[in-house]
Motif scaffolding. Structure first.
Motif, PDB file in Angstrom:
ATOM      1  N   SER A  82      10.274   8.603   5.363  1.00 14.90           N
ATOM      2  CA  SER A  82       9.438   9.268   4.358  1.00 14.90           C
ATOM      3  C   SER A  82       9.212   8.619   3.314  1.00 14.90           C
ATOM      4  O   SER A  82       9.579   7.333   2.988  1.00 14.90           O
ATOM      5  N   PRO A  83       8.135   8.678   2.583  1.00 14.76           N
ATOM      6  CA  PRO A  83       7.492   7.976   1.574  1.00 14.76           C
ATOM      7  C   PRO A  83       8.357   7.672   0.177  1.00 14.76           C
ATOM      8  O   PRO A  83       9.362   8.777  -0.060  1.00 14.76           O
ATOM      9  N   ALA A  87       1.577  -3.719   3.983  1.00 11.33           N
ATOM     10  CA  ALA A  87       0.517  -4.484   3.319  1.00 11.33           C
ATOM     11  C   ALA A  87      -0.540  -3.938   3.089  1.00 11.33           C
ATOM     12  O   ALA A  87      -1.012  -2.793   3.588  1.00 11.33           O
ATOM     13  N   ARG A  88      -1.169  -4.209   2.077  1.00  9.42           N
ATOM     14  CA  ARG A  88      -2.406  -3.407   1.420  1.00  9.42           C
ATOM     15  C   ARG A  88      -3.557  -4.598   1.675  1.00  9.42           C
ATOM     16  O   ARG A  88      -3.322  -5.571   1.747  1.00  9.42           O
ATOM     17  N   ALA A 102       0.724  -1.333   0.037  1.00  7.57           N
ATOM     18  CA  ALA A 102      -0.126  -0.015  -0.062  1.00  7.57           C
ATOM     19  C   ALA A 102       0.733   1.082  -0.026  1.00  7.57           C
ATOM     20  O   ALA A 102       0.575   2.176  -0.831  1.00  7.57           O
ATOM     21  N   ALA A 103       2.068   1.091   0.722  1.00  4.19           N
ATOM     22  CA  ALA A 103       2.989   2.117   0.794  1.00  4.19           C
ATOM     23  C   ALA A 103       4.257   1.844   1.146  1.00  4.19           C
ATOM     24  O   ALA A 103       4.470   0.724   1.530  1.00  4.19           O
ATOM     25  N   VAL A 104       5.240   2.605   0.555  1.00  7.91           N
ATOM     26  CA  VAL A 104       6.723   2.234   0.872  1.00  7.91           C
ATOM     27  C   VAL A 104       7.120   3.485   1.808  1.00  7.91           C
ATOM     28  O   VAL A 104       6.977   4.680   1.164  1.00  7.91           O
ATOM     29  N   MET A 126       2.182   3.941  -7.336  1.00  8.57           N
ATOM     30  CA  MET A 126       3.373   5.157  -7.242  1.00  8.57           C
ATOM     31  C   MET A 126       2.876   5.928  -5.924  1.00  8.57           C
ATOM     32  O   MET A 126       1.622   6.504  -5.727  1.00  8.57           O
ATOM     33  N   GLN A 127       3.788   6.292  -5.107  1.00  9.69           N
ATOM     34  CA  GLN A 127       3.700   7.255  -3.997  1.00  9.69           C
ATOM     35  C   GLN A 127       4.876   8.030  -4.040  1.00  9.69           C
ATOM     36  O   GLN A 127       5.905   7.721  -4.513  1.00  9.69           O
TER      37      GLN A 127
END
Length: 183
Positions: free
Chosen positions: A136-137, A168-169, A124-126, A180-181
């Motif tokens: 930071s993303p 995890a998403r 979901a995010a890194v 992308m983030q």
């Protein structure tokens, strides 16, 4: 990078010629650091960034090491080198200094890219956290067919410890091809 997976032991036949190149195999559970810019010698590579190739094992873990020195002198004998342990477990990749190594060579190299092979679902995010810094993303892409995650410019230096977390998403979002983030 292909990112195809083969359960071993096995015999695999692949095309390898001047046009397609020679395939490279990496054992699941390993982390291989590379410098990917084409250079004529090691001296010109000293400030080049690193890419980490992370091939997960069946449990989602991997480990490796990074050793870095000036590539020329005997100063490593007096401790002028960096040695880091690299590990991934529970969707978190980290780097930690081994022993008292301390490279004084003046070349602070950055981590340019992380390629994770065998990640079963897109995160979901890194987020990236340098030693002593704030999270930071990070920008990333995920190929669901190849099960390959690519994290670009995570914003960490290779001469200090750091961690990269892959959140995890939920199952409803796992079918997306590209995520992308960024800041």
């Amino acid at each position: 990078g292909g990112g195809l997976s083969t359960a071993g032991p096995a015999t695999v036949s692949v095309a390898a010629d001047i046009n397609t190149g020679v395939p490279v195999y990496q054992r699941g559970g390993s982390i291989v650091p590379t410098r990917e810019r084409a250079r004529r010698g090691t001296a010109s590579m000293l400030a080049d960034p690193f890419t980490l190739h992370v091939a997960l094992d069946a449990e989602g873990n991997a480990a490796g090491e990074l050793y870095n020195d000036d590539g020329d002198s005997m100063n490593y004998a007096e401790g002028d080198y960096d040695h880091f342990s690299l590990s991934m477990s529970a969707r978190s990749l980290s780097s930690s200094r081994v022993g008292q190594s301390a490279y004084k060579g003046g070349h602070v190299t950055r981590l340019e890219r992380v390629v994770v092979y065998g990640l079963p679902a897109a995160p979901a995010a890194v987020s990236c956290t340098p030693e002593g810094g704030a999270a930071s993303p990070a920008e990333f892409t995920y190929d669901k067919d190849a099960k390959v995650l690519v994290i670009r410019n995570p914003g960490v230096a290779m001469n200090k410890g750091w961690s990269i977390s892959m959140e995890a998403r939920d199952h409803a979002m796992q079918g997306r091809d590209h995520v992308m983030q960024g800041p």
